[in-house]
Design an enzyme around this catalytic site. Structure first.
Site, PDB file in Angstrom:
ATOM      1  N   SER A 158      30.317 -40.532   8.154  1.00 44.25           N
ATOM      2  CA  SER A 158      30.335 -39.263   7.441  1.00 44.25           C
ATOM      3  C   SER A 158      28.937 -38.802   7.054  1.00 44.25           C
ATOM      4  CB  SER A 158      31.198 -39.419   6.195  1.00 44.25           C
ATOM      5  OG  SER A 158      30.768 -40.545   5.460  1.00 44.25           O
TER       6      SER A 158
ATOM      7  N   HIS B  27      16.830 -41.998   3.141  1.00 50.33           N
ATOM      8  CA  HIS B  27      17.920 -41.315   3.844  1.00 50.33           C
ATOM      9  C   HIS B  27      17.772 -41.425   5.364  1.00 50.33           C
ATOM     10  CE1 HIS B  27      20.965 -38.146   4.260  1.00 50.33           C
ATOM     11  NE2 HIS B  27      20.205 -37.622   5.201  1.00 50.33           N
TER      12      HIS B  27
ATOM     13  N   HIS C 283      22.825 -41.254   6.132  1.00 51.30           N
ATOM     14  CA  HIS C 283      22.196 -42.181   5.176  1.00 51.30           C
ATOM     15  C   HIS C 283      22.716 -43.590   5.480  1.00 51.30           C
ATOM     16  CE1 HIS C 283      20.184 -42.615   1.130  1.00 51.30           C
ATOM     17  NE2 HIS C 283      20.591 -43.843   1.445  1.00 51.30           N
TER      18      HIS C 283
ATOM     19  N   GLN D  76      30.482 -50.403   4.786  1.00 45.27           N
ATOM     20  CA  GLN D  76      31.626 -50.464   3.882  1.00 45.27           C
ATOM     21  C   GLN D  76      32.107 -51.900   3.759  1.00 45.27           C
ATOM     22  OE1 GLN D  76      34.697 -47.521   3.945  1.00 45.27           O
ATOM     23  NE2 GLN D  76      33.688 -46.344   5.547  1.00 45.27           N
TER      24      GLN D  76
ATOM     25  N   CYS E 198      22.113 -40.449  -1.414  1.00 46.16           N
ATOM     26  CA  CYS E 198      20.714 -40.558  -1.839  1.00 46.16           C
ATOM     27  C   CYS E 198      20.618 -40.853  -3.349  1.00 46.16           C
ATOM     28  CB  CYS E 198      19.962 -39.263  -1.516  1.00 46.16           C
ATOM     29  SG  CYS E 198      19.252 -39.243   0.148  1.00 46.16           S
TER      30      CYS E 198
ATOM     31  N   HIS F 189      24.398 -46.873   5.596  1.00 43.68           N
ATOM     32  CA  HIS F 189      25.374 -47.482   4.684  1.00 43.68           C
ATOM     33  C   HIS F 189      26.421 -48.247   5.470  1.00 43.68           C
ATOM     34  CE1 HIS F 189      27.392 -43.791   6.022  1.00 43.68           C
ATOM     35  NE2 HIS F 189      28.542 -44.360   5.703  1.00 43.68           N
TER      36      HIS F 189
ATOM     37  N   ASN G  90      30.012 -48.088  10.238  1.00 44.79           N
ATOM     38  CA  ASN G  90      30.187 -47.032  11.241  1.00 44.79           C
ATOM     39  C   ASN G  90      28.885 -46.295  11.283  1.00 44.79           C
ATOM     40  OD1 ASN G  90      32.943 -47.292  11.825  1.00 44.79           O
ATOM     41  ND2 ASN G  90      33.467 -46.156   9.970  1.00 44.79           N
TER      42      ASN G  90
ATOM     43  N   CYS H 158      22.648 -34.987   0.137  1.00 48.95           N
ATOM     44  CA  CYS H 158      23.326 -36.218   0.567  1.00 48.95           C
ATOM     45  C   CYS H 158      24.006 -36.893  -0.625  1.00 48.95           C
ATOM     46  CB  CYS H 158      22.287 -37.169   1.167  1.00 48.95           C
ATOM     47  SG  CYS H 158      22.917 -38.834   1.415  1.00 48.95           S
TER      48      CYS H 158
END
Ligand code: H2U
Ligand code: ZN
Length: 359
Positions: free
Chosen positions: A173, A125, A176, A180, A51, A178, A165, A48
């Protein structure tokens, strides 16, 4: 007019209409809750790029972070240098040969600059928002606040968009956890539509559209999903996506940066409880795009702005059956069968303890 027959509803935040066809939701449906076969996620995935300690796609290495971790997107959609862009754009508009019409309105372009960052929620993760602890989600909220302040304080920046997203279905994508953050030299289209509607409402009614809407929804109750002392999650009257929700701050705060310590805790709590209900609905990690709408960072006062978040999840009937925005939606206007009232009732009836954690 009966809300049981086909009807249109107005989204007062955008001025756009939606078609609701409640009679179609009564179609017999024999499907059961299908779950896609899925491998459990690793706690740490050596492959990943988010990570701790791993190398990212572009060759930079993540530190051994223990809480949240922010980095400049290695493949940013916006760049800070805009001089060359401006020159290139000047050439886009063909100069009309007289007596041709002035074509400049047909080939309008403007320079766009900005900074794009990625925020990892946790070194783990395998855990998404509803599975993280209250202090961990508070750390995520504080990171969004710090980033909003930092990007918003930069000279170029007119607007800070925080968004997540989640899930392959939404184009994320990587599992994990996350989000933006993009700071831009312009106010993007969706917040800009809302700002003009909120400003227009305030001039007309002398009050805030979202304050008034929240009072009405809390009094009525049928579209409410979850709330605490500082935030309410509801299915908006004008929701387009089957299980779309709107998260509204109780106080007329304009931005994430205006939140008090108690409100930060309240936001973390409501995020955890709403996303737990989402996951519990089809017992799957519920995909969505979500993001906050807040005041521009253009150094002008914005009394009309009221902090809120939109959750747009695509799933309709099960872990795999999704709503597509195609056909009539693309060519005419958004349409839904399941009413926002029914969606709210379904979500309200679920536990807000995550099913993986014993809900
Ligand atoms: P999404 O999952 O919402 O696409 O966000 C992941 C972002 O991470 C994406 O914008 C960036 C992508 O450009 N990224 C990096 O900056 N470095 C990497 O090594 C891979 C992905
Ligand atoms: Zn990872």
């Amino acid at each position: 007019m009966s809300l049981d027959s086909p009807h249109r509803r107005l989204n007062p935040l955008t001025g756009e209409w939606l078609l609701v066809s409640p009679h179609r939701a009564r179609r017999p449906w024999l499907g059961q809750v299908e779950k896609p076969p899925s491998e459990p996620l690793l706690v740490y995935d050596p492959a990943c790029y988010l990570c701790p300690g791993n190398e990212r796609a572009a060759g930079r290495r993540n530190p051994a972070y223990k809480s949240t971790f922010v980095f400049d997107n290695d493949y940013p959609a916006l760049l800070l240098e805009d001089i060359e862009t401006m020159q290139a754009l000047a050439d886009v508009v063909p100069s009309p040969a007289p007596p041709s019409p002035n074509l400049s309105s047909l080939f309008k372009a403007q320079p766009a600059s900005g900074l794009c960052r990625v925020v990892c929620f946790s070194p783990r993760h395998d855990l998404s928002l509803p599975e993280l602890s209250q202090p961990e989600v508070e750390a995520v909220v504080r990171t969004w606040i710090e980033q909003t302040a930092e990007l918003g304080g930069m000279d170029f920046c007119k607007y800070v968009q925080v968004f997540e997203n989640k899930g392959a279905m939404m184009g994320a994508s990587n599992p994990h956890p996350h989000s933006q953050i993009w700071g831009s030299s312009y106010i993007p289209t969706e917040p800009a539509k809302e700002h003009s509607a909120l400003g227009e409402y305030m001039r007309r009614e002398g009050s805030c559209l979202l304050c008034d809407y929240l009072v009405a929804e809390r009094a009525n109750g049928e579209r409410l999903i979850a709330s605490n002392a500082h935030f309410t999650a509801l299915a908006p009257f004008w929701a387009i996506w089957p299980f779309e929700t709107l998260l509204v701050a109780h106080r007329h705060a304009a931005s994430l940066t205006d939140l008090s310590v108690e409100e930060v805790a309240g936001l973390a709590d409501i995020l955890r409880r709403l996303t737990a209900r989402y996951d519990n609905l089809f017992e799957v990690s519920f995909p969505y795009s979500m993001g906050f709408h807040q005041a521009p960072t253009d150094s002008t006062p914005h009394p009309e702005l009221h902090l809120h978040a939109h959750f747009y999840p695509p799933l309709l009937r099960s872990a795999t059956v999704r709503k597509f925005m195609v056909g009539y939606e693309m060519l005419a206007m958004p349409q839904r069968d399941l009413t926002p009232e029914s969606a709210a009732e379904r979500l309200r009836g679920l536990s807000d303890v995550h099913y993986q954690l014993g809900g």
